[in-house]
Scaffold this motif. Structure first.
Motif, PDB file in Angstrom:
ATOM      1  N   LYS A   3       0.839  -1.210   0.000  1.00  0.00           N
ATOM      2  CA  LYS A   3       0.000   0.000   0.000  1.00  0.00           C
ATOM      3  C   LYS A   3       0.871   1.256   0.000  1.00  0.00           C
ATOM      4  O   LYS A   3       0.578   2.231  -0.702  1.00  0.00           O
ATOM      5  CB  LYS A   3      -0.908   0.018   1.236  1.00  0.00           C
ATOM      6  N   GLN A   4       1.941   1.244   0.808  1.00  0.00           N
ATOM      7  CA  GLN A   4       2.822   2.403   0.899  1.00  0.00           C
ATOM      8  C   GLN A   4       3.421   2.736  -0.470  1.00  0.00           C
ATOM      9  O   GLN A   4       3.446   3.890  -0.893  1.00  0.00           O
ATOM     10  CB  GLN A   4       3.929   2.123   1.914  1.00  0.00           C
ATOM     11  N   LYS A   5       3.890   1.686  -1.159  1.00  0.00           N
ATOM     12  CA  LYS A   5       4.482   1.878  -2.491  1.00  0.00           C
ATOM     13  C   LYS A   5       3.444   2.440  -3.467  1.00  0.00           C
ATOM     14  O   LYS A   5       3.723   3.367  -4.233  1.00  0.00           O
ATOM     15  CB  LYS A   5       5.014   0.532  -2.994  1.00  0.00           C
ATOM     16  N   LYS A   6       2.240   1.883  -3.384  1.00  0.00           N
ATOM     17  CA  LYS A   6       1.162   2.328  -4.283  1.00  0.00           C
ATOM     18  C   LYS A   6       0.837   3.809  -4.053  1.00  0.00           C
ATOM     19  O   LYS A   6       0.751   4.594  -4.993  1.00  0.00           O
ATOM     20  CB  LYS A   6      -0.080   1.467  -4.015  1.00  0.00           C
ATOM     21  N   TYR A   7       0.668   4.207  -2.762  1.00  0.00           N
ATOM     22  CA  TYR A   7       0.332   5.597  -2.455  1.00  0.00           C
ATOM     23  C   TYR A   7       1.442   6.547  -2.919  1.00  0.00           C
ATOM     24  O   TYR A   7       1.173   7.596  -3.500  1.00  0.00           O
ATOM     25  CB  TYR A   7       0.107   5.792  -0.949  1.00  0.00           C
ATOM     26  N   LYS A   8       2.701   6.151  -2.657  1.00  0.00           N
ATOM     27  CA  LYS A   8       3.832   7.016  -3.046  1.00  0.00           C
ATOM     28  C   LYS A   8       3.910   7.168  -4.561  1.00  0.00           C
ATOM     29  O   LYS A   8       4.184   8.261  -5.069  1.00  0.00           O
ATOM     30  CB  LYS A   8       5.137   6.468  -2.471  1.00  0.00           C
ATOM     31  N   ASN A   9       3.674   6.087  -5.275  1.00  0.00           N
ATOM     32  CA  ASN A   9       3.675   6.154  -6.748  1.00  0.00           C
ATOM     33  C   ASN A   9       2.552   7.048  -7.252  1.00  0.00           C
ATOM     34  O   ASN A   9       2.733   7.829  -8.198  1.00  0.00           O
ATOM     35  CB  ASN A   9       3.542   4.748  -7.360  1.00  0.00           C
ATOM     36  N   ASN A  10       1.365   6.924  -6.620  1.00  0.00           N
ATOM     37  CA  ASN A  10       0.224   7.764  -7.019  1.00  0.00           C
ATOM     38  C   ASN A  10       0.527   9.241  -6.812  1.00  0.00           C
ATOM     39  O   ASN A  10       0.176  10.087  -7.644  1.00  0.00           O
ATOM     40  CB  ASN A  10      -1.028   7.374  -6.227  1.00  0.00           C
ATOM     41  N   PHE A  11       1.211   9.566  -5.702  1.00  0.00           N
ATOM     42  CA  PHE A  11       1.567  10.966  -5.450  1.00  0.00           C
ATOM     43  C   PHE A  11       2.585  11.467  -6.476  1.00  0.00           C
ATOM     44  O   PHE A  11       2.556  12.638  -6.854  1.00  0.00           O
ATOM     45  CB  PHE A  11       2.101  11.149  -4.031  1.00  0.00           C
ATOM     46  N   LYS A  12       3.468  10.584  -6.922  1.00  0.00           N
ATOM     47  CA  LYS A  12       4.422  10.965  -7.982  1.00  0.00           C
ATOM     48  C   LYS A  12       3.670  11.354  -9.249  1.00  0.00           C
ATOM     49  O   LYS A  12       4.022  12.321  -9.927  1.00  0.00           O
ATOM     50  CB  LYS A  12       5.365   9.786  -8.286  1.00  0.00           C
ATOM     51  N   ILE A  13       2.621  10.579  -9.552  1.00  0.00           N
ATOM     52  CA  ILE A  13       1.800  10.870 -10.747  1.00  0.00           C
ATOM     53  C   ILE A  13       1.118  12.232 -10.585  1.00  0.00           C
ATOM     54  O   ILE A  13       1.102  13.050 -11.517  1.00  0.00           O
ATOM     55  CB  ILE A  13       0.751   9.751 -10.973  1.00  0.00           C
ATOM     56  N   VAL A  14       0.570  12.495  -9.377  1.00  0.00           N
ATOM     57  CA  VAL A  14      -0.090  13.793  -9.116  1.00  0.00           C
ATOM     58  C   VAL A  14       0.913  14.932  -9.266  1.00  0.00           C
ATOM     59  O   VAL A  14       0.628  15.947  -9.907  1.00  0.00           O
ATOM     60  CB  VAL A  14      -0.740  13.819  -7.707  1.00  0.00           C
ATOM     61  N   ARG A  15       2.110  14.765  -8.693  1.00  0.00           N
ATOM     62  CA  ARG A  15       3.156  15.805  -8.804  1.00  0.00           C
ATOM     63  C   ARG A  15       3.510  16.077 -10.261  1.00  0.00           C
ATOM     64  O   ARG A  15       3.659  17.231 -10.668  1.00  0.00           O
ATOM     65  CB  ARG A  15       4.411  15.370  -8.040  1.00  0.00           C
ATOM     66  N   GLN A  16       3.648  14.997 -11.046  1.00  0.00           N
ATOM     67  CA  GLN A  16       3.993  15.154 -12.467  1.00  0.00           C
ATOM     68  C   GLN A  16       2.893  15.890 -13.207  1.00  0.00           C
ATOM     69  O   GLN A  16       3.152  16.770 -14.028  1.00  0.00           O
ATOM     70  CB  GLN A  16       4.240  13.764 -13.095  1.00  0.00           C
ATOM     71  N   LYS A  17       1.644  15.545 -12.886  1.00  0.00           N
ATOM     72  CA  LYS A  17       0.485  16.205 -13.504  1.00  0.00           C
ATOM     73  C   LYS A  17       0.470  17.700 -13.170  1.00  0.00           C
ATOM     74  O   LYS A  17       0.147  18.538 -14.014  1.00  0.00           O
ATOM     75  CB  LYS A  17      -0.824  15.578 -13.000  1.00  0.00           C
ATOM     76  N   ILE A  18       0.815  18.026 -11.913  1.00  0.00           N
ATOM     77  CA  ILE A  18       0.843  19.434 -11.485  1.00  0.00           C
ATOM     78  C   ILE A  18       1.834  20.199 -12.363  1.00  0.00           C
ATOM     79  O   ILE A  18       1.539  21.288 -12.851  1.00  0.00           O
ATOM     80  CB  ILE A  18       1.214  19.554  -9.987  1.00  0.00           C
ATOM     81  N   VAL A  19       3.011  19.615 -12.571  1.00  0.00           N
ATOM     82  CA  VAL A  19       4.050  20.263 -13.403  1.00  0.00           C
ATOM     83  C   VAL A  19       3.533  20.465 -14.823  1.00  0.00           C
ATOM     84  O   VAL A  19       3.641  21.550 -15.407  1.00  0.00           O
ATOM     85  CB  VAL A  19       5.351  19.426 -13.399  1.00  0.00           C
ATOM     86  N   GLU A  20       2.952  19.397 -15.396  1.00  0.00           N
ATOM     87  CA  GLU A  20       2.466  19.458 -16.791  1.00  0.00           C
ATOM     88  C   GLU A  20       1.365  20.507 -16.956  1.00  0.00           C
ATOM     89  O   GLU A  20       1.400  21.342 -17.871  1.00  0.00           O
ATOM     90  CB  GLU A  20       1.924  18.086 -17.219  1.00  0.00           C
ATOM     91  N   VAL A  21       0.380  20.455 -16.049  1.00  0.00           N
ATOM     92  CA  VAL A  21      -0.767  21.375 -16.128  1.00  0.00           C
ATOM     93  C   VAL A  21      -0.310  22.817 -15.920  1.00  0.00           C
ATOM     94  O   VAL A  21      -0.748  23.731 -16.624  1.00  0.00           O
ATOM     95  CB  VAL A  21      -1.846  20.965 -15.089  1.00  0.00           C
TER      96      VAL A  21
END
Length: 476
Positions: free
Chosen positions: A387-405
């Motif tokens: 679960k920890q790995k999954k949550y951390k990976n999901n936050f990486k995706i959110v961070r990347q999206k923030i940069v792109e947007v």
């Protein structure tokens, strides 16, 4: 056996000069307190240095100032019998040795002239009562009547006198004991720890500002949970931050349990301490779940809920800051914003991350979006590695999206491409509700990705929206 002389501790020329001034005045002088403690701990010695004179500290300060080049700034506090010299990057505080006695309802002592022994007796902890002689005859001699050096080796916090007396006289020392234990990773001696619990109610006579100063230092340590656990153990915490202790405990109904939000909060604070030195972001981590105690409810179909706890918590932040006499300015508003938005990125990371949801997050968080992400990542306290790995990976995706947007749509600190003045001019309107409706529609269209965040697209959208509202374009 401990070495008797420590001239290497006082190699700075200022100490020799103070010693010379003392000899000329015929007084004994010593460097005492934090400077000596930190030298033995091999920490960076502080730039604020306490000098004790057996006699007048003010006279010694004046003599020292007269010997220094460049006529340093000297501040005299006659009521307290102290003087301060600012010299280059040093702050030297001079005080005459004194003994103190206390009234029950005040932590301000009645002061009399005293010996060095009297002065060391009044110190809070043995590790802060060590002194080094500055007079030429015994320059660098260690005076350690309470075994402070041995306590440094044993890593314990102990009071020079009976702890009940020390803490009752000046209850702020209870917070200081906990703070030193947290900062230095020391243990508070058992008798001392019990005395804190016994004298806990005395904390009520201490000013809120002094308490908050210690709370800040605990929060800024490498592992703040140590201090909050000690405050909890000694029963000081409910007297200072009842909002936190209200989170403690696990309830079970019909086989459904919720996590203990108090211990979870302490984990979050420790997590965030690894990634940021922002004091107010650490406060946000400490307070991010305080709304859960008043909003906790059990529903047969869905179990435990904490509906709108972020909103309730953000309102509680204001009351807490006001009660503790903390700043009610941008710092408080920042903590409120972090508490209010603390679940937003988590919800985003659990769903499919859409551009419009990210745009709204960036729009609402503004410049604090990075801090918000740091807080949410610290909020991952699951012990399940998958679960920890999954949550951390999901936050990486959110961070990347923030940069792109952000690169594409420039939503942070959003200013509408079309101003209210231009809307008024285009449709020949006076200040009215219609202008707000059009501005909101443009903002929503940009956040939803219907139009880009550009003037021409926004202008055309404004014309369309005006047409639907039966507004006529004004032709000059």
């Amino acid at each position: 056996m401990a070495k008797e002389f420590h001239t290497e501790a006082i190699q700075h020329p200022i100490f020799k000069l103070i010693g010379e001034a003392s000899d000329e005045l015929g007084v004994d002088s010593y460097v005492i307190g934090g400077f000596v403690r930190d030298y033995f701990l091999k920490r960076n010695t502080p730039k604020d240095i306490d000098i004790v004179a057996i006699g007048s500290g003010i006279e010694l300060a004046k003599k020292v100032a007269s010997k220094l080049k460049g006529k340093p700034e000297i501040s005299v506090f006659k009521n307290f019998g102290t003087a301060m010299i600012k010299h280059k990057d040093l702050e030297l505080e001079f005080v005459g040795a004194r003994k103190e006695s206390y009234n029950r309802d005040s932590r301000k002592p009645i002061v009399e002239d005293g010996t060095l022994e009297d002065d060391q007796n009044r110190r809070d902890f043995t590790i802060n009562a060590m002194a080094l002689t500055l007079n030429q005859e015994n320059f660098g001699k260690l005076l350690d009547p309470f075994g402070g050096l041995a306590d440094l080796d044993k890593e314990i916090i102990r009071t020079p006198l009976e702890p009940g007396i020390t803490y009752s006289d000046d209850p702020l020392r209870m917070m200081r004991a906990i703070r030193f234990a947290t900062q230095l990773h020391f243990t508070i001696e058992l008798q001392s720890l019990q005395a804190i619990t016994e004298n806990k109610d005395r904390i009520k006579i201490v000013s809120k500002e002094r308490i908050v100063d210690e709370l800040h230092k605990i929060l800024m340590s490498s592992k703040p949970s140590v201090g909050f656990k000690l405050m909890h153990q000694t029963e000081l915490l409910p007297l200072i931050l009842p909002e936190l202790t209200a989170l403690q405990g696990i309830e079970e109904k019909e086989g459904q349990r919720h996590k203990d939000n108090f211990w979870h909060t302490l984990e979050v604070v420790d997590n965030i301490a690894k990634t940021t030195d922002n004091l107010w972001l650490r406060w946000a981590a400490l307070l991010h779940d305080i709304g859960k105690a008043p909003t906790k409810k059990f529903h047969k179909k869905i179990g435990w809920t904490f509906h709108a706890h972020e909103f309730v918590g953000s309102k509680m932040v204001y009351k807490l800051f006001k009660r503790l006499r903390m700043p009610l300015n941008e710092k408080m508003k920042f903590v409120q914003k972090m508490v209010l938005m603390s679940s937003r990125p988590i919800i985003l990371s659990e769903d499919h991350v859409t551009d419009s949801a990210v745009r709204r997050l960036v729009f609402d968080a503004g410049d604090a979006v990075e801090d918000l992400m740091t807080l949410c990542e610290a909020d991952i306290t699951t012990k399940n590695p998958r679960k920890q790995k999954k949550y951390k990976n999901n936050f990486k995706i959110v961070r990347q999206k923030i940069v792109e947007v952000e690169e594409r749509d420039h939503i942070r600190n959003f200013q509408p491409p079309v101003s209210g003045e231009e809307i008024m001019k285009t449709f020949n309107l006076k200040p009215s509700k219609e202008i707000g409706v059009i501005k909101d529609a443009i903002k929503e269209a940009i956040l939803e990705g219907e139009i880009p965040n550009e003037y021409e697209a926004a202008y055309n959208f404004m014309l369309e929206k005006g047409k639907k509202m039966n507004l006529k374009v004004h032709s000059e």
